[in-house]
Design an enzyme around this catalytic site. Structure first.
Site, PDB file in Angstrom:
ATOM      1  N   ASP A  95       0.860  -1.184   0.000  1.00  0.00           N
ATOM      2  CA  ASP A  95       0.000   0.000   0.000  1.00  0.00           C
ATOM      3  C   ASP A  95       0.893   1.229   0.000  1.00  0.00           C
ATOM      4  OD1 ASP A  95       0.898   0.038   2.546  1.00  0.00           O
ATOM      5  OD2 ASP A  95      -1.045  -0.274   3.479  1.00  0.00           O
ATOM      6  N   ASP A 303      -7.564  -6.923   2.308  1.00  0.00           N
ATOM      7  CA  ASP A 303      -6.445  -7.162   3.217  1.00  0.00           C
ATOM      8  C   ASP A 303      -6.821  -6.612   4.569  1.00  0.00           C
ATOM      9  OD1 ASP A 303      -4.784  -4.522   4.061  1.00  0.00           O
ATOM     10  OD2 ASP A 303      -5.786  -4.216   2.145  1.00  0.00           O
ATOM     11  N   CYS A 341     -11.529 -28.410  11.004  1.00  0.00           N
ATOM     12  CA  CYS A 341     -10.586 -27.490  10.351  1.00  0.00           C
ATOM     13  C   CYS A 341      -9.382 -28.283   9.850  1.00  0.00           C
ATOM     14  CB  CYS A 341     -10.142 -26.398  11.322  1.00  0.00           C
ATOM     15  SG  CYS A 341      -8.959 -25.239  10.597  1.00  0.00           S
ATOM     16  N   CYS A 343      -6.442 -26.942   8.970  1.00  0.00           N
ATOM     17  CA  CYS A 343      -5.175 -26.216   9.102  1.00  0.00           C
ATOM     18  C   CYS A 343      -4.163 -27.040   9.910  1.00  0.00           C
ATOM     19  CB  CYS A 343      -5.400 -24.839   9.734  1.00  0.00           C
ATOM     20  SG  CYS A 343      -5.387 -24.789  11.534  1.00  0.00           S
ATOM     21  N   CYS A 346      -4.920 -27.150  13.770  1.00  0.00           N
ATOM     22  CA  CYS A 346      -6.029 -28.005  14.185  1.00  0.00           C
ATOM     23  C   CYS A 346      -5.768 -29.487  13.913  1.00  0.00           C
ATOM     24  CB  CYS A 346      -7.327 -27.565  13.521  1.00  0.00           C
ATOM     25  SG  CYS A 346      -7.894 -25.970  14.150  1.00  0.00           S
ATOM     26  N   HIS A 372      -4.085 -20.749  12.273  1.00  0.00           N
ATOM     27  CA  HIS A 372      -5.520 -21.071  12.239  1.00  0.00           C
ATOM     28  C   HIS A 372      -6.354 -19.884  11.756  1.00  0.00           C
ATOM     29  CE1 HIS A 372      -9.472 -22.576  13.276  1.00  0.00           C
ATOM     30  NE2 HIS A 372      -9.677 -21.401  13.848  1.00  0.00           N
TER      31      HIS A 372
HETATM   32 ZN   LIG Z   1      -7.569 -24.610  12.296  1.00  0.00          ZN
END
Ligand SMILES: [Zn+2]
Length: 407
Positions: A95, A303, A341, A343, A346, A372
Site C-alpha cells: 500500500d 487485506d 478445520c 489447518c 487443528c 488457524h
Molecule cells: Zn484450524
C-alpha cells in the site's frame, strides 16, 4: 504492450456486483475474490512464508511506509525486490503509505492533523496532543514512529519507494481522511487525492520505463470520498477515466473513511462507476460479515491485519464465533480449535495445548493461533468464490452468518 498483468472476470453473482476472476501478475495468479494476508514489514508476524502458502494464501500485502523507514526501500531493491527478499513465492502488494503517514505515522498517539488553514474546522486532535503529520497540496510531512526523525512523502516519492520495494500491485498516494472531517474538508482532500493520482501515473510511467528490466508493477488508483455518495461516485469516475500520456490505472483501491453501516453502499456506488474489467481491492477489511458485504458488492481482493493481530491476543475464529483460547474452559479441552478445520494447527494441536502456550507466554502460541486464523479467513473468502461459481453464495452466506453471529 505486454505488461504481464491482466484481470479476467469469471462468473457474476446474480443481481449483484459480485464476481469471480483471475488476476495475473509477473509472480503468479490470484483467484478472486481473495483475502490477502498482511505482511507489514515483509513478514507475516510469527509465520514462515512456506506455512503461509500451505494454509492457502495466494499473495501478501506489505507496507510501503514501514519498509521505507526500516530497512529502507533501496535495500529491498538491492535484495531483488520484496518477494525475493522475504522468500515469498507468489504475488505481492504494497500500500502507498498514505494511510500510515497520516494515522500510524501520527503515531501511537492516534491523532491526525490536517492542514493549517482548515485546522479549526477539522480539528480531530485532542488539545494536548502533538501534531506529527502535516498535509499540504504537494505531500505529507511526518515524523517517524521509530525514532522521531522527520520525513516527507509526495506522490512521486511514494511511487519511487513502491518501485524500489517492487511489489506486483502498488497503490497511488492518497490523502486518507476520517469520518470526523467536515464535508468541505472531504471535498478539498478528494481534489488533492485526484491531483496526486495524476502525478502518481506520470511518475509510475517514468519509473516503469527507467526500470524496464524489472517485472511489471500494476498501479491501482485509490478512491476516497468518505461517506458521501456524490464524492465516492465522482472519485470512481475521475480515476477510471484518468489517463496521463496514455497510461491509466490497472485497477482500483477502495479506501478511507467508512464504517460498518455504510461499507456496502460505498462499495456499490463506486463499483457501479468503475470499469468491470479491472480489479478492485478493498483496503483494510477482514471481519467475516464485512467480507460477505464486500464480495457481494463487487470487491475482488481484501487485506486486513485483524486475523493476525487477534491471534496474538489469543482470539481465534470458529464457525460459532470467536473465542479466547486462553480462557479457563479451554484448559482441558483435548480437541482442536475446530474439529473439522484442516489447518496445520487443528490437525496437530489441542485447545488445551494452545491455552497452556498462551498462559505460559510461549512464542509458538502466536504462530499456531495465526496459522488457524489466517486459514479461517483466507478459506472463508475462498468458499465465497466457490459459492459464486456454483450458484450457492446466498445460501452459504445465510448459513455462515446464522451460525457465526447467531442471527
Ligand atoms: Zn484450524
Amino acid at each position: 504492450m505486454g505488461t504481464g498483468f491482466s484481470f479476467k472476470v469469471g462468473k457474476k453473482l446474480d443481481g449483484r456486483l459480485g464476481r469471480t476472476g483471475v488476476i495475473t501478475t509477473s509472480h503468479g495468479e490470484i483467484k478472486t475474490p481473495a483475502f490477502i494476508p498482511v505482511a507489514t514489514k515483509a513478514t507475516l508476524k510469527s509465520v514462515l512464508p512456506e506455512t503461509l502458502k500451505e494454509l492457502g494464501a495466494q499473495a501478501v500485502l506489505a507496507n510501503a511506509y514501514h519498509l521505507y523507514l526500516q530497512p529502507g526501500s533501496n535495500l529491498v531493491d538491492q535484495a531483488g525486490g520484496l518477494a525475493k527478499f522475504m522468500n515469498w513465492q507468489g504475488p505481492t502488494f504494497t500500500d502507498s503509505g498514505g494511510f500510515q503517514v497520516l494515522s500510524l505515522g501520527v503515531g501511537f498517539k492516534k491523532v491526525i492533523a490536517m492542514d493549517e488553514n482548515t485546522f479549526q474546522a477539522d480539528d480531530v486532535i485532542a488539545d494536548d496532543k502533538e501534531r506529527l503529520a502535516h498535509v499540504d497540496d504537494d505531500g505529507v510531512t511526518f515524523k517517524s514512529h521509530l525514532d522521531g526523525s522527520m520525513h516527507r512523502f509526495t506522490p512521486e516519492i511514494s511511487m519511487q519507494v513502491q518501485h524500489q520495494i517492487g511489489a506486483d500491485i502498488i497503490f497511488s498516494f492518497d490523502e486518507c481522511t476520517t469520518l470526523h472531517n467536515t464535508r468541505s474538508y472531504q471535498e478539498k482532500a478528494l481534489e488533492r487525492t485526484r491531483l496526486w493520482a495524476q502525478r502518481c501515473l506520470v511518475e509510475h510511467d517514468r519509473l516503469t520505463k527507467e526500470r524496464k528490466d524489472k517485472p511489471y508493477q500494476a498501479l491501482f488508483g485509490v478512491l476516497q470520498g468518505a461517506q458521501y455518495e456524490d464524492l465516492r461516485r465522482k472519485a470512481a469516475k475521475d480515476l477510471s477515466q484518468m489517463s496521463m500520456a496514455g497510461v491509466s490505472f490497472d485497477g482500483f483501491g477502495i479506501g478511507g473513511a467508512l464504517d460498518k453501516q455504510t461499507l456496502g453502499d460505498i462499495l456499490k456506488w463506486v463499483n457501479e462507476e468503475l470499469p468491470v474489467d479491472k480489479p478492485r481491492h478493498f483496503l483494510g477489511i477482514g471481519e467475516p460479515d464485512d467480507l460477505f458485504v464486500g464480495v457481494e458488492n463487487g470487491a475482488d481482493t481484501f487485506d486486513c491485519v485483524a486475523p493476525s493481530r487477534q491471534a496474538r491476543t489469543s482470539s481465534v475464529f470458529t464457525k460459532d464465533g470467536r473465542l479466547n483460547i486462553s480462557n479457563a474452559p479451554h484448559k482441558d479441552e483435548f480437541f482442536p480449535i475446530e474439529k473439522d478445520c484442516t489447518c496445520y494447527t487443528c490437525t496437530h494441536y489441542t485447545r488445551a495445548y494452545l491455552c497452556h502456550l498462551f498462559r505460559a507466554k510461549e512464542m509458538v502460541a502466536a504462530t499456531l493461533a495465526t496459522i488457524h486464523n489466517q486459514h479461517f479467513i483466507v478459506g472463508l473468502v475462498d468458499q465465497m468464490r466457490e459459492s459464486i461459481e456454483d450458484g450457492s453464495f446466498f445460501e452459504f452466506k445465510d448459513r455462515f452468518m446464522k451460525r457465526y453471529y447467531g442471527k
